[in-house]
Design a protein around this motif. Structure first.
Motif: not given
Length: 586
Positions: A523-551
């Motif tokens: 979970t801690v590493t996942e939060q770090q990944l979320e922080a990285v994703l938020k730093k992506l350029p505003a034009h970047t589209t993200r498509v997420i496939i996940a079973h974890r609800l918080n994701t």
């Protein structure tokens, strides 16, 4: 498209044999200078060799019979000179053809590997890795052995037979016909049996490939075997493929070895005919002893190559069977062709599915008449039961496959009109099971990324700090210099996903697809990944496939994927209700 190499119809293989042989000749053309040189040496060598029986016969009739020892010595010196020249020529032929064989092996393996890189994922899903390895290693080596060892002997034997046959007929045509008659029977025998020999050798190579695939699969999954204590299961499977390989090898071996005794028998019959008829001609005063000895020698020069050809012909059939298996790959074409780019639609969404249908080879339909859009800069989540089609949808977005029907548009253009280089610059994909190459982390994360290919470790680390990847890098003791061995347990699946994540983010794509990218991460590493994703350029589209609800709860839009349909789920709560409803129904 059906890419299964082992489901090719036998009649279809036979109908393409001629075309494949022509393609082989095209490969040989690249070695035409070396082959012409070898052929020239061979002509001179065989011409000298074929004169030996004549010199021996002449010596007996003119010098031995008259006890002229000086003449015998001169002829002996001539024969020694011929033998020495032939020794030099034989070494030269072997050396030149050895190089030809190695170059052919290099070219074939390079062509196979390049072709494999061009083929789509569907090809690798339908064929076992072990069988492909067997084709690259074993089947190409059969070709190399024929070209480097057998081809010269084959051609040399044919030339020897032609030269000896001419002498046999010119000395005495009646005796010549009697001598050569068994050879005609051998020709018919070989012609009738050759297709069966090639078929049996092809079956043996196929079973060898199957055994190689079984070994590769067992070794790759050895942890599972140990964990479930199922050595007996894999031992049984290996026994089956080993038994099959034994049967095909035995059947091929019986046919491969049938030529030699038959050829030897016909050779002995021919020698008997020469001896009986020759003695009769001597008694009638039409032949001399020296001429009969020469004739017997010419007969030997004719039939000895035939005995060698019995083995060489088997090698040729094995090489042709190997070439058929190699050609099966070389003739394949990818079904992911780049089409001409049409006019792009203005103000189009980043991704648009238009009446898309999809099925894998020989499977039921996975997606049925699906249409939806994904806008630039938003985050989308794909949820649904296992096997519902989420990964298939993501694979179509990244063009790992093409729809069976319908269109996928990228920036208003058919995604098929983008070159692979253009498409991979725009789309990043993190797979469920990321693959890493043997090498350092730095080599893995700059793979396929020309922007940072020449960066030093210091420069690359600075770039990673700017995009927030330095915290992830600190999880590896040696940082960018951490060594990775593909297939080794020294690195966990979660760590592999981190490296794949860094590799994808550094490409700065317009669209980033994360297929269960955080499934093996805490979970801690996942939060770090979320922080990285938020730093992506505003034009970047993200498509997420996940079973974890918080994701997925912070996604801008959620799609429910199930039973070949993709439905807008609306809110997060609505998506959860759809999942619960599906579980109740099943």
């Amino acid at each position: 498209m059906n890419y299964n190499l082992n489901n090719t119809d036998t009649n279809e293989q036979q109908s393409t044999s001629g075309k494949r042989l022509l393609k082989l000749l095209a490969y040989i053309k690249t070695e035409h200078r070396a082959l012409l040189g070898v052929f020239g040496i061979m002509v001179i060598s065989q011409t000298l060799t074929i004169t030996v029986p004549y010199v021996v016969g002449y010596t007996i009739d003119h010098y031995v019979a008259h006890k002229d020892f000086s003449g015998i010595l001169r002829c002996a010196g001539l024969l020694l000179a011929i033998f020495l020249v032939n020794l030099i020529f034989a070494y030269s032929q072997t050396l030149m053809m050895g190089k030809v064989g190695q170059r052919m092996l290099y070219m074939l393996r390079s062509a196979l590997f390049v072709k494999l890189q061009e083929l789509p994922i569907a090809f690798f899903n339908q064929n076992k890795t072990g069988d492909l390895i067997s084709r690259i290693n074993n089947d190409t080596d059969k070709m190399n052995q024929f070209f480097s060892q057998s081809l010269v002997q084959f051609a040399s034997g044919i030339m020897s037979m032609i030269g000896a046959g001419i002498f046999l007929l010119s000395i005495n045509w009646k005796l010549g016909i009697a001598t050569l008659t068994p050879a005609i029977l051998l020709l018919l025998f070989t012609r009738i049996l050759s297709p069966l020999v090639k078929k049996r050798n092809a079956a043996n190579m196929k079973s060898t490939g199957g055994m190689s695939a079984e070994i590769q699969e067992s070794l790759s999954n050895f942890k599972v075997i140990i964990a479930f204590n199922r050595r007996d299961y894999f031992r049984k499977r290996f026994d089956q493929v080993n038994q099959q390989n034994y049967k095909t090898a035995t059947a091929a071996g019986v046919l491969n070895n049938i030529f030699n005794p038959v050829f030897s028998f016909c050779s002995q019959i021919a020698m008997l005919a020469v001896l009986a008829y020759g003695i009769y001609l001597i008694s009638a005063g039409e032949f001399t002893v020296g001429l009969l000895i020469s004739y017997l020698s010419f007969s030997t020069y004719f039939y000895n190559p035939i005995r060698q050809l019995a083995i060489l012909w088997t090698n040729f059939q094995m090489a042709m069977a190997g070439w058929d298996r190699i050609s099966q790959i070389l003739e394949l074409e990818t079904d992911l062709k780049v089409i001409p780019a049409g006019p792009a639609k203005e103000n189009a969404p980043l991704i648009s599915f238009q009446h898309v249908q999809f099925r894998y080879a020989d499977s039921k339909e996975i997606l049925k008449n699906v249409s939806f859009n994904m806008e630039q800069g938003k985050t989308y989540a794909l949820v649904g039961p296992t096997g519902g089609g989420k990964t298939t949808t993501a694979s179509l977005i990244a063009r790992l496959y093409d729809p069976t029907e319908g269109q996928v548009l990228l920036n208003g253009r058919d995604i098929r009109s983008y070159t692979p280089e253009e498409r991979t610059r725009k789309i990043g994909f993190i797979l469920q099971e990321p693959f890493l190459f043997s090498g350092t982390i730095q080599e893995n994360i700059v793979y396929g990324n020309p922007t940072y290919a020449d960066y030093s470790a210091t420069q690359l680390r600075e770039v990673m700090e700017k995009v927030g990847l330095d915290a992830l890098l600190e999880r590896f003791e040696d940082g960018l210099a951490t060594n990775i061995v593909s297939g080794n347990d020294g690195i966990s699946l979660g760590q592999k996903q981190l490296i794949a994540f860094m590799r994808a983010v550094l490409r700065n794509p317009d669209l980033l697809v994360l297929d269960e990218a955080t499934a093996n991460i805490d979970t801690v590493t996942e939060q770090q990944l979320e922080a990285v994703l938020k730093k992506l350029p505003a034009h970047t589209t993200r498509v997420i496939i996940a079973h974890r609800l918080n994701t997925i709860e912070n996604a801008d839009e959620i799609f429910f994927v199930n039973n070949g349909e993709i439905t807008r789920a609306g809110s997060f709560d609505h998506a959860m209700n759809m999942l619960l409803q599906h579980e109740r129904n099943t």
